[in-house]
Design a protein around this motif. Sequence first.
Motif, mmCIF file in Angstrom:
data_model
loop_
_atom_site.group_PDB
_atom_site.id
_atom_site.type_symbol
_atom_site.label_atom_id
_atom_site.label_comp_id
_atom_site.label_asym_id
_atom_site.label_seq_id
_atom_site.Cartn_x
_atom_site.Cartn_y
_atom_site.Cartn_z
ATOM 1 N N ASP A 248 75.963 7.091 56.747
ATOM 2 C CA ASP A 248 75.095 7.997 56.070
ATOM 3 C C ASP A 248 74.757 8.172 54.472
ATOM 4 O O ASP A 248 75.409 8.104 54.164
ATOM 5 C CB ASP A 248 74.531 9.272 56.805
ATOM 6 N N ILE A 249 74.082 7.637 53.673
ATOM 7 C CA ILE A 249 73.482 7.455 52.612
ATOM 8 C C ILE A 249 72.375 8.747 52.096
ATOM 9 O O ILE A 249 71.102 9.337 53.025
ATOM 10 C CB ILE A 249 73.110 6.663 51.841
ATOM 11 N N GLY A 250 72.853 10.102 50.932
ATOM 12 C CA GLY A 250 72.185 9.884 50.910
ATOM 13 C C GLY A 250 71.658 10.430 48.678
ATOM 14 O O GLY A 250 71.849 9.127 48.164
ATOM 15 N N VAL A 251 71.319 11.242 48.377
ATOM 16 C CA VAL A 251 71.626 11.503 47.438
ATOM 17 C C VAL A 251 71.269 12.478 46.790
ATOM 18 O O VAL A 251 70.764 13.792 46.679
ATOM 19 C CB VAL A 251 69.632 10.754 46.809
ATOM 20 N N ASP A 252 72.610 13.556 45.793
ATOM 21 C CA ASP A 252 72.180 14.664 45.200
ATOM 22 C C ASP A 252 71.717 14.935 43.913
ATOM 23 O O ASP A 252 71.527 14.210 42.986
ATOM 24 C CB ASP A 252 73.527 14.816 44.912
ATOM 25 N N THR A 253 70.993 15.908 44.712
ATOM 26 C CA THR A 253 69.350 15.977 44.216
ATOM 27 C C THR A 253 70.005 17.433 43.198
ATOM 28 O O THR A 253 68.703 18.378 42.125
ATOM 29 C CB THR A 253 68.408 16.334 45.027
ATOM 30 N N ASP A 254 70.810 18.097 43.008
ATOM 31 C CA ASP A 254 71.129 18.980 42.419
ATOM 32 C C ASP A 254 71.623 18.911 40.248
ATOM 33 O O ASP A 254 72.185 19.262 39.740
ATOM 34 C CB ASP A 254 72.038 19.884 43.018
ATOM 35 N N ARG A 255 71.715 17.705 39.792
ATOM 36 C CA ARG A 255 72.107 17.259 38.905
ATOM 37 C C ARG A 255 71.268 17.331 38.006
ATOM 38 O O ARG A 255 70.480 17.426 37.965
ATOM 39 C CB ARG A 255 72.650 15.922 39.149
ATOM 40 N N GLU A 256 71.753 17.431 36.595
ATOM 41 C CA GLU A 256 70.622 18.220 35.830
ATOM 42 C C GLU A 256 69.977 17.081 34.953
ATOM 43 O O GLU A 256 69.056 17.034 34.701
ATOM 44 C CB GLU A 256 71.556 18.926 34.575
ATOM 45 N N GLU A 257 70.793 15.362 34.848
ATOM 46 C CA GLU A 257 69.839 14.856 34.829
ATOM 47 C C GLU A 257 70.737 13.409 35.755
ATOM 48 O O GLU A 257 71.693 13.312 36.228
ATOM 49 C CB GLU A 257 70.270 14.333 32.991
ATOM 50 N N GLY A 258 69.962 12.164 35.602
ATOM 51 C CA GLY A 258 69.963 10.725 36.789
ATOM 52 C C GLY A 258 70.150 11.312 37.961
ATOM 53 O O GLY A 258 70.010 12.266 38.324
#
Length: 333
Positions: free
Chosen positions: A310-320
Amino acid sequence: MYEEAFRSIDAPALITDTNMLIRDVNEAGLSFTGYEYEEFVGRSATIVAGDEDTYAEIVETVLEGKAWSGDFELRTKTDEGVFGRGSVAPIVLDGETRGYLAIFIDTTKQRRYENTAEVLNRLLRHDLRNELNIAYGNLQNAHSRIGDDEIGAYLERVDEALTRLIAKSERAHSLGELLEDSYEAENHLVRLDYVLHEAMVETIDSFEDAQFRFEEFPPIRVVADHLLTTVFTVVLENAVVHNDAPTPVAEIEIEDHEDDVIVRIVDNGPGIAEGEVDLIFGREEQDQLHHGSGISLFFADNVIKSYNGDIGVDTDREEGAAFEIRLKKSSDG
């Protein structure tokens, strides 16, 4: 009850004895092949076999006491060949094989739809590229003949939009060809370090003004195919193209777990909101107000799924943004 179930199956089905002589057939089988019951029963099963080699393979398999399944061409009474999927299994009673059960699934319609969709997609890509190139050429001619600065600025923006659209069309064409060429490709063990190195070289050559950070890649084997290099390449490109920083930076991090590996591609761009994740991968329909990052991430998502990853995105980052690609490891690591 079992006899009634056999006769009620919608798919053509027949029963033979151990000599491959037809002993029974259901209504769907008679209707599909065009035979009457009396002229069908008692004859060799070869009358419905459209391919001698496949028939020989079936006989060899079931005589070993095994079930067979695969592509099969069924021949009707009018000598029409129908392609589909067949399945043949021994009928075993009290430890002795008494005969064989064969079932056929017609896939002609599905194949026709798949072929039609493939042709339509090719025509669309071909026509779209041609029309875009014509529009771009006419725009260039108009731009060279207009002296009004304000109109020239509008034309410049149209020029840029067409250039982006042509690039997307070319990318759709190339990714589509990769997928079409890989329909029969089977997953196997791939060296992750080789694939990542190849993707990094390709991306660095394409984006000289960006920075790429990574350490030595571990020689881990993962379940994938030859498209994995392209997946990493398009995700790295996404980290640069959709980056508003003065100097785009993409960093590769790897987490090695017992059963899987996570490849994390981190950038210093604007980031991705939690509600936008499914959108950028094309997992939900887009409307006029919401646009994803194009077909590249849609391609990556579907290829990774074909590996059972699977592929996803870590949305908890402050930037980037941090794209996380999880791949299964081989059983021996």
